[in-house]
Scaffold this motif. Sequence first.
Motif, PDB file in Angstrom:
ATOM      1  N   ARG A  15       0.816  -1.208   0.000  1.00  0.00           N
ATOM      2  CA  ARG A  15       0.000   0.000   0.000  1.00  0.00           C
ATOM      3  C   ARG A  15       0.856   1.267   0.000  1.00  0.00           C
ATOM      4  N   CYS A  16       2.069   1.165   0.523  1.00  0.00           N
ATOM      5  CA  CYS A  16       2.935   2.344   0.629  1.00  0.00           C
ATOM      6  C   CYS A  16       3.969   2.430  -0.480  1.00  0.00           C
ATOM      7  N   LEU A  17       3.970   1.518  -1.425  1.00  0.00           N
ATOM      8  CA  LEU A  17       4.939   1.557  -2.523  1.00  0.00           C
ATOM      9  C   LEU A  17       4.898   2.869  -3.311  1.00  0.00           C
ATOM     10  N   PRO A  18       3.712   3.477  -3.538  1.00  0.00           N
ATOM     11  CA  PRO A  18       3.707   4.760  -4.248  1.00  0.00           C
ATOM     12  C   PRO A  18       4.525   5.840  -3.536  1.00  0.00           C
ATOM     13  N   LEU A  19       4.585   5.789  -2.210  1.00  0.00           N
ATOM     14  CA  LEU A  19       5.382   6.760  -1.467  1.00  0.00           C
ATOM     15  C   LEU A  19       6.861   6.611  -1.812  1.00  0.00           C
ATOM     16  N   ALA A  20       7.336   5.376  -1.884  1.00  0.00           N
ATOM     17  CA  ALA A  20       8.735   5.132  -2.250  1.00  0.00           C
ATOM     18  C   ALA A  20       9.015   5.644  -3.660  1.00  0.00           C
ATOM     19  N   GLU A  21       8.055   5.456  -4.566  1.00  0.00           N
ATOM     20  CA  GLU A  21       8.246   5.931  -5.942  1.00  0.00           C
ATOM     21  C   GLU A  21       8.286   7.451  -5.992  1.00  0.00           C
ATOM     22  N   HIS A  22       7.419   8.127  -5.228  1.00  0.00           N
ATOM     23  CA  HIS A  22       7.434   9.594  -5.178  1.00  0.00           C
ATOM     24  C   HIS A  22       8.820  10.097  -4.780  1.00  0.00           C
ATOM     25  N   ILE A  23       9.387   9.486  -3.756  1.00  0.00           N
ATOM     26  CA  ILE A  23      10.675   9.937  -3.242  1.00  0.00           C
ATOM     27  C   ILE A  23      11.788   9.624  -4.231  1.00  0.00           C
ATOM     28  N   ALA A  24      11.737   8.462  -4.855  1.00  0.00           N
ATOM     29  CA  ALA A  24      12.755   8.115  -5.845  1.00  0.00           C
ATOM     30  C   ALA A  24      12.736   9.105  -7.008  1.00  0.00           C
ATOM     31  N   ARG A  25      11.550   9.504  -7.450  1.00  0.00           N
ATOM     32  CA  ARG A  25      11.447  10.454  -8.557  1.00  0.00           C
ATOM     33  C   ARG A  25      11.985  11.831  -8.157  1.00  0.00           C
ATOM     34  N   ARG A  26      11.881  12.157  -6.892  1.00  0.00           N
ATOM     35  CA  ARG A  26      12.401  13.448  -6.454  1.00  0.00           C
ATOM     36  C   ARG A  26      13.914  13.524  -6.635  1.00  0.00           C
ATOM     37  N   PHE A  27      14.595  12.381  -6.590  1.00  0.00           N
ATOM     38  CA  PHE A  27      16.046  12.351  -6.731  1.00  0.00           C
ATOM     39  C   PHE A  27      16.481  11.977  -8.140  1.00  0.00           C
ATOM     40  N   ALA A  28      15.529  11.777  -9.046  1.00  0.00           N
ATOM     41  CA  ALA A  28      15.875  11.399 -10.417  1.00  0.00           C
ATOM     42  C   ALA A  28      16.582  12.548 -11.123  1.00  0.00           C
ATOM     43  N   GLY A  29      17.398  12.203 -12.124  1.00  0.00           N
ATOM     44  CA  GLY A  29      18.081  13.221 -12.901  1.00  0.00           C
ATOM     45  C   GLY A  29      19.364  13.713 -12.276  1.00  0.00           C
ATOM     46  N   ARG A  30      19.904  12.982 -11.304  1.00  0.00           N
ATOM     47  CA  ARG A  30      21.151  13.401 -10.658  1.00  0.00           C
ATOM     48  C   ARG A  30      22.293  12.436 -10.952  1.00  0.00           C
ATOM     49  N   GLY A  31      22.177  11.728 -12.061  1.00  0.00           N
ATOM     50  CA  GLY A  31      23.270  10.863 -12.472  1.00  0.00           C
ATOM     51  C   GLY A  31      23.101   9.407 -12.099  1.00  0.00           C
ATOM     52  N   GLU A  32      22.015   9.068 -11.430  1.00  0.00           N
ATOM     53  CA  GLU A  32      21.758   7.691 -11.055  1.00  0.00           C
ATOM     54  C   GLU A  32      20.547   7.159 -11.821  1.00  0.00           C
ATOM     55  N   ILE A  33      20.572   5.884 -12.179  1.00  0.00           N
ATOM     56  CA  ILE A  33      19.468   5.269 -12.904  1.00  0.00           C
ATOM     57  C   ILE A  33      18.243   5.210 -11.992  1.00  0.00           C
ATOM     58  N   PHE A  34      17.085   5.580 -12.531  1.00  0.00           N
ATOM     59  CA  PHE A  34      15.872   5.654 -11.712  1.00  0.00           C
ATOM     60  C   PHE A  34      15.528   4.312 -11.085  1.00  0.00           C
ATOM     61  N   ASP A  35      15.678   3.219 -11.823  1.00  0.00           N
ATOM     62  CA  ASP A  35      15.337   1.907 -11.265  1.00  0.00           C
ATOM     63  C   ASP A  35      16.171   1.601 -10.023  1.00  0.00           C
ATOM     64  N   ASP A  36      17.438   2.048 -10.026  1.00  0.00           N
ATOM     65  CA  ASP A  36      18.280   1.846  -8.843  1.00  0.00           C
ATOM     66  C   ASP A  36      17.759   2.670  -7.674  1.00  0.00           C
ATOM     67  N   LEU A  37      17.390   3.924  -7.967  1.00  0.00           N
ATOM     68  CA  LEU A  37      16.850   4.782  -6.912  1.00  0.00           C
ATOM     69  C   LEU A  37      15.556   4.207  -6.355  1.00  0.00           C
ATOM     70  N   LEU A  38      14.733   3.647  -7.237  1.00  0.00           N
ATOM     71  CA  LEU A  38      13.456   3.069  -6.801  1.00  0.00           C
ATOM     72  C   LEU A  38      13.684   1.889  -5.870  1.00  0.00           C
TER      73      LEU A  38
END
Length: 261
Positions: free
Chosen positions: A42-65
């Motif tokens: 139920r809380c997985l969308p929260l993790a995705e929100h936070i991962a997207r906030r850090f996207a675009g800083r040189g790390e692959i999004f799937d790794d951040l997720l």
Amino acid sequence: MSRELRSRGDSYDNIEPLFEKIEALDASDSRRETLRGELIERCLPLAEHIARRFAGRGEIFDDLLQVARLGLVQATDRFDVTRGSSFLSFAVPTIMGEVRRHFRDNTWSVRVPRRVKEIQLTIGPTVEVLAQRLGRLPRAKEIAAELEVDVVEVTHALIAGNAYQSSSIDALAGEDNQNTPLPLLESLGAEEPAFHLVVDFMAVKPLIGELPERERQVLMMRFFESRTQAQIAAYLGVSQMHVSRILSRTLRTLREQALRD
């Protein structure tokens, strides 16, 4: 908080009863693991929100997720529902701390003094402890007091947390839907438009709780129940102008307190 996030209240704000159900079961009861899995899902969308906030800083999004989801699992296992604080106020700093540690441990590119690095290493766990204790994100001065260091050093350490590895915008960082490698410039993620509202809400939530009853009631009816000033005035038996003055005064007070803190 945005309508989108409020519509997901069953996932975030009202999840504490599920923790209570788990806590009430015997440690050997197989239902504990089932409920734990439901809670995390139920809380997985929260993790995705936070991962997207850090996207675009040189790390692959799937790794951040994956890192953010690991932080969610850790938050789930560490949360103590008996303390009375909300899971959201504990999970957000825990997940963000895990993602920041990923950058810190793998991607330092700017030379940072050892003292600052040492403090920066302790900030993540300290934020988790304080968030659980306070029921909100801690302020820099509270972190400094907990670590028994100067608030200036904490500020420097927080800034140093942005000393991430720099990457060329021409470096390959992902693939399109045809499995063709894409340069970083074409695969930069975008910040979730409404996510900053979560952090803003958590910052102002304790201030709202300290308001006088009338001011808090007017604020809740206007911004959380979406009532017009005329509707609020009719409900309270006062003039619309009086409601307008209450809202203006209350918002000004909240803004000043939030900025000062």
